[in-house]
Design an enzyme around this catalytic site. Structure first.
Site, short mmCIF file in Angstrom:
data_model
loop_
_atom_site.label_atom_id
_atom_site.label_comp_id
_atom_site.label_asym_id
_atom_site.label_seq_id
_atom_site.Cartn_x
_atom_site.Cartn_y
_atom_site.Cartn_z
CB SER A 141 -0.88 -0.01 1.26
OG SER A 141 -1.43 1.27 1.49
CE1 TYR A 154 -3.17 -2.70 5.56
CE2 TYR A 154 -2.70 -0.39 5.07
CZ TYR A 154 -3.01 -1.67 4.65
OH TYR A 154 -3.15 -1.92 3.29
#
Length: 277
Positions: A141, A154
């Protein structure tokens, strides 16, 4: 790379990016191994892929469980001997401040997003090295480059994925096996279905379709690059952050901290409402 006849393993294949990636490879004539925890969903996808006349294998597996991954790898290698492309796509996030999240919630994200990738690489890399060919695609990401409040754990898992991939890429030089990280911005999938995101706006106008990311994964499977950022224009933002962190970091931090504070306020008001009634 001509993907026809190649053996492609995809984790997190039951929906979203994983599902669309399976379709893209099947269209190219690849044999697809579908990995996820929801076996029924995988079987539905495998049934849909029959129209492409390719071989499919459904494996129910929790990627965060090392023993399950080992059993799955044994099953796959018994059938195919080796795979050509490994796509580590399984991942999730829990929204909340580090103070509010439990240690177990933080550990669970690292277990799936980072160690799940490690388990699959450790189990399938030896056969790739033996035949001197193959490619690993790790789906990260843009959060692998930006530490943001509310999703700190995360971000940490994706930072780890990118760092591991860069180190491994150096080790694989000259072996015939490649590795590439795909780092998209926000994607319109069920990623935000986790209850922790219930008070958050789910998607921005610039968010990507899962098909767009799937096509990037296809490109990454034959790429010499370490990282492909989707869309490519966001690479400029990553460069700005790394070059002028004292300018960019406060802006990003304030924006995301504001969202986190709004969620906390909503949670407090909800509790007060419940106590009153």
């Amino acid at each position: 790379m001509d993907f026809k006849g190649k053996v492609v393993l995809i984790t997190g294949a039951s929906s979203g990016i994983g599902k669309k990636t399976a379709i893209q490879f099947a269209k190219k004539g690849s044999n697809v191994i579908l990995i996820a925890r929801r076996k029924q969903k995988l079987e539905e996808i495998a049934n849909d892929l029959k129209k492409f006349n390719v071989s499919t294998l459904v494996c129910e597996c929790d990627v965060s469980d090392k023993s399950q991954v080992e059993k799955t790898a044994k099953l796959v290698l018994e059938k195919y001997e080796s795979i050509d492309i490994l796509i580590n796509n399984a991942g999730f996030a829990i929204y909340g401040s580090v103070f509010d999240l439990t240690t177990e919630e933080i550990e669970s994200q690292m277990a799936t997003n980072y160690f799940g990738m490690i388990y699959f690489i450790k189990n399938f890399l030896p056969s790739m090295l033996k035949k001197k060919s193959g490619h690993i695609v790790n789906v990260a990401s843009v959060a692998a480059s930006f530490g943001l409040p509310g999703i700190a754990s995360y971000c940490a898992s994706k930072f780890a994925m990118l760092g591991f991939s860069e180190g491994l890429k150096h080790e694989l030089k000259g072996t015939g096996v490649g590795i590439t990280v795909v780092s998209p911005i926000m994607v319109r999938t069920n990623f935000f279905d986790h209850p922790s995101f219930q008070h958050m706006p789910k998607y921005s106008p610039t968010s990507l379709s899962d098909k767009t990311v799937a096509k990037a994964i296809l490109r990454a499977s034959n790429s010499p690059r370490l990282e492909i950022i989707v869309p490519s224009v966001v690479r400029g933002a990553v460069w700005m952050k790394n070059t002028f962190p004292y300018f960019i970091n406060p802006i990003l931090g304030m924006a995301f901290k504001k969202q986190l504070d709004v969620k906390k306020t909503s949670f407090i008001l909800l509790n007060l409402h419940l106590k009153i009634h």
